[in-house]
Design an enzyme around this catalytic site. Structure first.
Site, mmCIF file in Angstrom:
data_model
loop_
_atom_site.group_PDB
_atom_site.id
_atom_site.type_symbol
_atom_site.label_atom_id
_atom_site.label_comp_id
_atom_site.label_asym_id
_atom_site.label_seq_id
_atom_site.Cartn_x
_atom_site.Cartn_y
_atom_site.Cartn_z
ATOM 1 N N HIS A 32 -39.404 -16.660 65.511
ATOM 2 C CA HIS A 32 -39.158 -15.647 64.565
ATOM 3 C C HIS A 32 -40.755 -15.384 64.265
ATOM 4 C CE1 HIS A 32 -34.748 -15.977 64.636
ATOM 5 N NE2 HIS A 32 -34.957 -17.372 64.216
ATOM 6 N N HIS A 47 -31.352 -13.328 65.974
ATOM 7 C CA HIS A 47 -30.992 -14.603 67.088
ATOM 8 C C HIS A 47 -30.019 -13.919 68.162
ATOM 9 C CE1 HIS A 47 -31.123 -16.678 63.297
ATOM 10 N NE2 HIS A 47 -32.083 -17.248 63.825
#
Ligand SMILES: Nc1ncnc2c1ncn2[C@@H]1O[C@H](COP(=O)(O)OP(=O)(O)O)[C@@H](O)[C@H]1O
Ligand SMILES: Nc1ncnc2c1ncn2[C@@H]1O[C@H](COP(=O)(O)OP(=O)(O)O)[C@@H](O)[C@H]1O
Ligand SMILES: [Mg+2]
Ligand SMILES: [Mg+2]
Ligand SMILES: [Mg+2]
Ligand SMILES: [Mg+2]
Lengths: 331, 210, 331, 210
Positions: free
Chosen positions: C57, C219
């Site tokens: 991320h 995700h």
């Protein structure tokens, strides 16, 4: 082609309006142009810095407009140099009487359009100087050809020339310092995937499932060779070696490193690359003065990277460190 | 044969139609050895030229050519914008105050264009650029003068454009490819070929397309 | 899968080493861990802020370690919550005796691993508080389920809680301000393309040539629906409307906007999106106090975006504006 | 039937082999309704467990279970790490100072694991998580006590794992999918099924795989 756009023909204008909407205290859009200038332009007593080029390289160049870097960025259509009238508007908007430096990436279109703008400005009595950035060692340098391309190393020219201008240097001095950076910065890139100009609607080139292109430019112009996919370490070594050789880097030299993502490459991968870059330099006893990792000059959504090395002396270090407050580069 | 404002406007109209139709072809040529925007650039620029000149009166060819050049200059961008812009602007002084000119005069005007192009782009013949069409075509026009046969002009434009295929680019974006540029027609040579073929059509008094 | 990596199993460790190599004056890597802390940690008299989660991320969360934001970031494997021992190491490294706040994104794994770390720390007498960010309105909020996910709005929690801590607020105060941000921030995302976990080697899901997923998580967890590709304007409207409704935004409210790219989306497209976001807010007479556009919390090389809105009051505005100096967020 | 340190080690070895072989299958299950890392997480964690315990002597089951639990806790991460870690750690006190235990005692230990899992994960039966395997299997073990037939255990694990297919997820990452989670086996239920089937194998005295 899947893109977050409304109309392929209006992407540049909409982007510019979106930028001003987001950052009204930083940026002004000159009406009916594609020119973004510092909100406080023209800055009294300061040499004005103008750069620009085709769009699609964001945050280049509008992301570098602000204190300590550029006074204006001119955006052309995607991957197309802006026209002379637009560059001229930028020059007029930032000239405070101290003259204007144009920082041009070495592409035929950019050089010609910016030159014509300079001629227009000079005809109106504005003092204009030009520097041409050609840091890309993937392309042979030669006076008989177009010569090397300007890529991510340009951002370091913006930074350092911008710092000199902010400190009150004259146009000649700012031009000289910009040329000093240009003489000491080299870059090379590579791509894993192509990118798509919105109005074209299909990728600019193709790469096989396991293919990469070494020496890729920021518009999808090919470089040295297509090879099969390699490790990050081997890619770092290939790019860095070429760059260091061209710069003639020796033991105890001090350098700044810029690891640039071309658009779709995760920061994770850029840092993995940097681990190797740092270790190669360490082995060669080259001192890393500073490292910048991120997306500085992209090629739309291309996956890939470039590595730039700037050889530093005391003056360049001081200017590199001095205050800058822009969207994409803050010190 | 004379060349005048209506013919010039007609010429640009034919040229623009051709460019709009061949937009993707020009872009494909540029995708192969450049950055893939030549079709977009030309289509954007010449459409704008048409919008500007279509319903406007021009006192002389000079004014018309200047307007065409300035429009191209401010709408095309890239390498082709300043080049085509320069070509039209440099031609205009020869037409000063002239509503109509001879083909010899037109050749002289194009010769001024060619000089402008070479000064601006610093390209030589053989560098695989639009110069490889412009220089032989303009030289031919100068030689032939008023006895120019439009069809010969068109054929020469076609031939010189095709000949760029075998050249290695030395100037412009294709130069980065070095030897890999061989085997592809130069996009700017292709658009320049359209320009001279459209001119030949108008000089023939017909506007049939190839 | 084409990626700039050496070994799919060592991407996280190599990334962390590459980060420290690039930024040695900012970041320290705690030996044998995946914990990056401020170079000057622990900061005397200051509440320590720890966040983290799975890797992939970036720049979250290590990019927010520094003055005015986080004291430590803990990185798990790609898309996998870090383990309690790692989080515990982070807590120990940043506690200066004033206690530590854990900023946790609401995923079962993160919540459990951070909770266990907190238990370990408390057993050693360290004062620990936890806040759980759940800004993603694509997922129904419910006490019977896992509840909403934590996505890009988390960055604003880091910023504002970090500012409070930097000003010397107590652990209870910092926790309260973090919860205030959490109660006032909502986000929603969408994706154009999937992403590939390096060790998995194939995309996490698939989208057709003309398909997008509205409500996509960071995700690759699906959201509300798959639809066909829409204009940027229509996407902006869909996401923003849901966010504003959930936050119950009214005329004259002041907000901060965060337009986040998921990895492969050009900045150009994010600004096009922002143009529409700004114009919708303008129509609704909502005052945009500030706008942040860029990649703040990505999902590897996913193409897509999220829009976050934070409702502001005087206190939040002041803290949002206060000094921060981290890699990915500077004020 | 007795359960002792060698059997426990053998159990974990069989389980690890199964996980390594089924790594991609577990990941595929997780790609469908989660984030696609369950196979990676389990494979990484249990390989590490094997590396740790394989050539090490353990005075009692308690020490072994604690080491397994701590290793999982520090190597797996995600949701499954704290859960499986908790399961082993919570079971360990029952074995305190015991080199060997009865099946009834083993059932009690697993019951402590189950309580730990539910406390940590706050999931109920029916939420489409590993609890949907653990709760019925452990209840069955408690009921059967020393007369447990390993094959029944294995069958129940299989059945309950399969049954997660029809459930709508309420906890874990799959919960974000709501009704779209129906039709897919829960990855954690699948790995838990491997765990109990491997146990059944060891209790049978064989290590043949399904
Ligand atoms: N130096 C030059 N002199 C003459 N023509 C040039 C030169 N450089 C480029 N060109 C012409 O311009 C064409 C490319 O135009 P275009 O694609 O619109 O611009 P860009 O290369 O900036 O993308 C080339 O095909 C070539 O014919
Ligand atoms: N709250 C919970 N209680 C029990 N088990 C859970 C819970 N949340 C998730 N799980 C289990 O964890 C599994 C997912 O594990 P894994 O993929 O390794 O972690 P993550 O979801 O963090 O990626 C799910 O399939 C489910 O069986
Ligand atoms: Mg171009
Ligand atoms: Mg081009
Ligand atoms: Mg996970
Ligand atoms: Mg998972």
């Amino acid at each position: 082609m899947k893109k977050l756009i409304n109309d392929a023909n209006t992407v540049v204008q909409e982007m510019l309006e979106g930028m001003v909407a987001a950052h009204p205290h930083r940026l002004k859009l000159i009406q009916n142009t594609t020119v973004l200038v510092r909100a406080d332009a023209p800055v009294k007593g300061k040499v004005g810095l103008v750069s620009g080029g085709g769009s699609g390289h964001e945050p280049s160049h509008a992301g570098y407009v602000g204190v300590g870097m550029l006074d204006a960025a001119v955006s052309g259509e995607v991957f197309t140099s802006p026209t002379p009238d637009q560059v001229f508007e930028a020059i007029k908007a930032v000239d405070s009487g101290s003259g204007v430096l144009l920082i041009i990436k070495n592409y035929t279109g950019d050089v010609m359009n910016f030159e014509m703008a300079a001629e227009l400005a000079e005809a109106e009595g504005i003092n204009v100087a030009k520097v041409i950035v050609n840091d890309d060692v993937a392309v042979e340098n030669s006076t008989y050809t177009t010569g090397r391309r300007g890529i991510a190393g340009t951002v370091l020219v913006h930074k350092i020339a911008g710092a000199a201008a902010e400190r009150g240097a004259s146009l000649e001095e700012v031009e000289a310092i910009a040329n000093k950076v240009i003489n000491n910065v080299r870059s090379m890139g590579m791509a894993l995937t192509p990118c798509t100009i919105p109005a074209v609607g299909k990728p600019g080139f193709s790469l096989g499932e396991n293919e990469i292109e070494i020496g890729m430019g920021i518009h999808g112009e090919p470089g040295i060779e297509k090879t099969s996919i390699q490790t990050a370490n081997s890619i770092a070594e290939t790019l860095l070696t070429k760059v260091l050789d061209d710069l003639n880097i020796k033991q105890n030299d001090k350098v700044a490193i810029l690891i640039n993502g071309l658009g779709a490459t995760p920061l994770m991968e850029l840092y993995i690359l940097n681990k190797k870059v740092a270790s190669i330099l360490d082995e060669q006893h080259v001192e890393i003065y500073d490292t910048f990792v991120g997306e500085f000059m992209t090629a739309l959504e291309m996956a890939g990277c470039s590595i730039s090395v700037l050889k530093l002396d005391q003056q360049l270090m001081e200017l590199l460190d001095s205050h800058a407050d822009t969207l994409a580069f803050k010190r | 044969m004379e060349f005048d404002v209506p013919k010039a406007k007609h010429w640009i109209k034919i040229l623009n139609s051709k460019i709009q139709v061949q937009k993707n072809y020009l872009t494909d040529l540029d995708l192969a050895i450049g950055d893939g925007d030549h079709g977009l650039n030309m289509a954007r620029g010449f459409q704008e030229v048409i919008n500007k000149i279509e319903n406007k009166e021009y006192p002389d060819l000079s004014t018309l050519f200047k307007e065409i050049g300035m429009t191209i200059l401010s709408k095309v961008g890239g390498a082709s914008g300043p080049l085509y812009g320069t070509a039209f602007i440099k031609a205009s002084p020869i037409f000063q105050n002239k509503e109509s000119i001879t083909i010899s005069e037109l050749a002289q005007a194009f010769n001024a264009s060619l000089e402008g192009l070479k000064l601006r782009g610093r390209a030589q013949i053989g560098d695989k650029t639009m110069i490889d069409v412009w220089e032989p075509v303009v030289t031919f026009m100068m030689e032939q003068g008023d006895s120019l046969r439009p069809n010969d002009l068109a054929q020469l434009a076609e031939k010189t454009k095709e000949a760029t295929k075998n050249l290695e680019a030395k100037k412009g974006r294709a130069a980065y490819l070095g030897k890999r540029s061989i085997g592809h027609i130069d996009p700017g040579a292709a658009s320049s070929c359209y320009l001279f073929k459209a001119l030949a059509n108008v000089l023939e008094g017909e506007d049939c397309d190839e």
